[in-house]
Design a protein around this motif. Structure first.
Motif, PDB file in Angstrom:
ATOM      1  N   GLN A  60      49.582 -13.284   3.449  1.00 18.81           N
ATOM      2  CA  GLN A  60      49.260 -13.284   1.927  1.00 18.81           C
ATOM      3  C   GLN A  60      49.851 -12.076   1.425  1.00 18.81           C
ATOM      4  O   GLN A  60      50.217 -11.954   0.193  1.00 18.81           O
ATOM      5  CB  GLN A  60      47.749 -13.350   1.748  1.00 18.81           C
ATOM      6  CG  GLN A  60      47.474 -13.446   0.125  1.00 18.81           C
ATOM      7  CD  GLN A  60      48.254 -14.670  -0.128  1.00 18.81           C
ATOM      8  OE1 GLN A  60      48.122 -15.751   0.014  1.00 18.81           O
ATOM      9  NE2 GLN A  60      49.136 -14.474  -1.385  1.00 18.81           N
ATOM     10  N   ALA A  61      49.815 -10.963   1.931  1.00 26.14           N
ATOM     11  CA  ALA A  61      50.220  -9.555   1.406  1.00 26.14           C
ATOM     12  C   ALA A  61      51.725  -9.626   1.408  1.00 26.14           C
ATOM     13  O   ALA A  61      52.273  -9.286   0.529  1.00 26.14           O
ATOM     14  CB  ALA A  61      49.700  -8.344   2.171  1.00 26.14           C
ATOM     15  N   VAL A  62      52.334  -9.942   2.496  1.00 26.54           N
ATOM     16  CA  VAL A  62      53.900 -10.021   2.305  1.00 26.54           C
ATOM     17  C   VAL A  62      54.287 -10.963   1.298  1.00 26.54           C
ATOM     18  O   VAL A  62      55.270 -10.814   0.753  1.00 26.54           O
ATOM     19  CB  VAL A  62      54.388 -10.252   3.935  1.00 26.54           C
ATOM     20  CG1 VAL A  62      56.191 -10.416   3.797  1.00 26.54           C
ATOM     21  CG2 VAL A  62      53.927  -9.340   4.782  1.00 26.54           C
ATOM     22  N   ARG A  63      53.593 -12.134   1.556  1.00 21.83           N
ATOM     23  CA  ARG A  63      54.035 -12.983   0.241  1.00 21.83           C
ATOM     24  C   ARG A  63      53.852 -12.622  -0.882  1.00 21.83           C
ATOM     25  O   ARG A  63      54.717 -12.943  -1.977  1.00 21.83           O
ATOM     26  CB  ARG A  63      53.052 -14.349   0.456  1.00 21.83           C
ATOM     27  CG  ARG A  63      53.451 -15.408  -0.404  1.00 21.83           C
ATOM     28  CD  ARG A  63      52.701 -16.730  -0.427  1.00 21.83           C
ATOM     29  NE  ARG A  63      53.246 -17.694  -1.439  1.00 21.83           N
ATOM     30  CZ  ARG A  63      53.155 -18.693  -1.446  1.00 21.83           C
ATOM     31  NH1 ARG A  63      52.571 -19.548  -0.291  1.00 21.83           N
ATOM     32  NH2 ARG A  63      53.222 -19.613  -2.146  1.00 21.83           N
ATOM     33  N   ASN A  64      52.761 -11.814  -1.367  1.00 23.02           N
ATOM     34  CA  ASN A  64      52.546 -11.348  -2.773  1.00 23.02           C
ATOM     35  C   ASN A  64      53.956 -10.354  -3.156  1.00 23.02           C
ATOM     36  O   ASN A  64      54.113 -10.271  -4.325  1.00 23.02           O
ATOM     37  CB  ASN A  64      51.124 -10.783  -2.765  1.00 23.02           C
ATOM     38  CG  ASN A  64      50.053 -11.551  -2.915  1.00 23.02           C
ATOM     39  OD1 ASN A  64      50.267 -12.787  -2.776  1.00 23.02           O
ATOM     40  ND2 ASN A  64      48.926 -10.953  -2.931  1.00 23.02           N
ATOM     41  N   LEU A  65      54.035  -9.437  -1.811  1.00 23.74           N
ATOM     42  CA  LEU A  65      55.178  -8.547  -2.162  1.00 23.74           C
ATOM     43  C   LEU A  65      56.488  -9.255  -2.360  1.00 23.74           C
ATOM     44  O   LEU A  65      57.317  -9.152  -3.241  1.00 23.74           O
ATOM     45  CB  LEU A  65      55.201  -7.579  -1.046  1.00 23.74           C
ATOM     46  CG  LEU A  65      54.150  -6.642  -0.900  1.00 23.74           C
ATOM     47  CD1 LEU A  65      54.279  -5.898   0.555  1.00 23.74           C
ATOM     48  CD2 LEU A  65      54.300  -5.624  -2.190  1.00 23.74           C
ATOM     49  N   GLY A  66      56.844 -10.461  -1.741  1.00 25.80           N
ATOM     50  CA  GLY A  66      57.965 -11.257  -1.658  1.00 25.80           C
ATOM     51  C   GLY A  66      57.984 -11.798  -3.135  1.00 25.80           C
ATOM     52  O   GLY A  66      59.079 -12.044  -3.836  1.00 25.80           O
TER      53      GLY A  66
END
Length: 168
Positions: A60-66
């Motif tokens: 979720q964290a990497v997705r939010n950044l992406g």
């Protein structure tokens, strides 16, 4: 009042392959990037890069950044999810080629309900969720300028994950 999310205790961390996290996020965001005339790539995911953590939270964290990288980057540009180690410290970098983030705003963008661009959708929670996830993994996040323009968000995980595991 909103209740705080229940966090998984540290002793329930599992082995997480950061390469799998990045590949899964890229697969989820690929259609969104293409629709917005951008592309997304994973760099350095050939070998497993294992840390202790909560896979769903990290994704979720990497997705939010992406998602932010897609939103704020230029049309025709490539968003990179880069992973590897530097001095034995595992990292994931989310790299965009947009207008970048001024140094004086870099700390404030992690605050809840703050959006860099009010015209963009969203509630302004994405980066505060990222920060909380990173802190819960005993990791750090930094923002650097992308050479040629843009922002690079770097998540650095603990050098020695033993600090995250409860002694048996």
């Amino acid at each position: 009042p909103a209740s705080k999310p229940t966090l998984r205790p540290i002793h329930s961390f599992v082995s997480v392959n950061l390469a799998d996290v990045c590949r899964h996020v890229a697969a989820l965001l690929g259609p969104i990037a293409i629709k917005d005339q951008r592309s997304i790539e994973v760099v350095g995911g050939d070998d497993p890069l294992i840390i202790q953590g909560i896979p769903e939270s990290l994704e979720q964290a990497v997705r939010n950044l992406g998602e932010n990288a897609i939103r704020y980057s230029s049309r025709g540009s490539v968003i990179s999810l880069k992973l590897g180690t530097h001095d034995n410290i595992p990292f994931i970098s989310v790299i965009d080629r947009g207008r970048g983030i001024p140094k004086e705003q870099r700390e404030a963008i992690f605050e809840r309900f703050l959006r860099a661009d009010r015209r963009a959708g969203g509630a302004g929670l994405g980066l505060s969720i990222v920060r909380r996830t990173i802190e819960n993994h005993n990791a750090e996040i930094a923002i650097e300028d992308t050479p040629g323009g843009g922002a690079t968000f770097i998540i650095r995980f603990p050098k020695n994950d033993i600090s995250l595991m409860e002694a048996v």
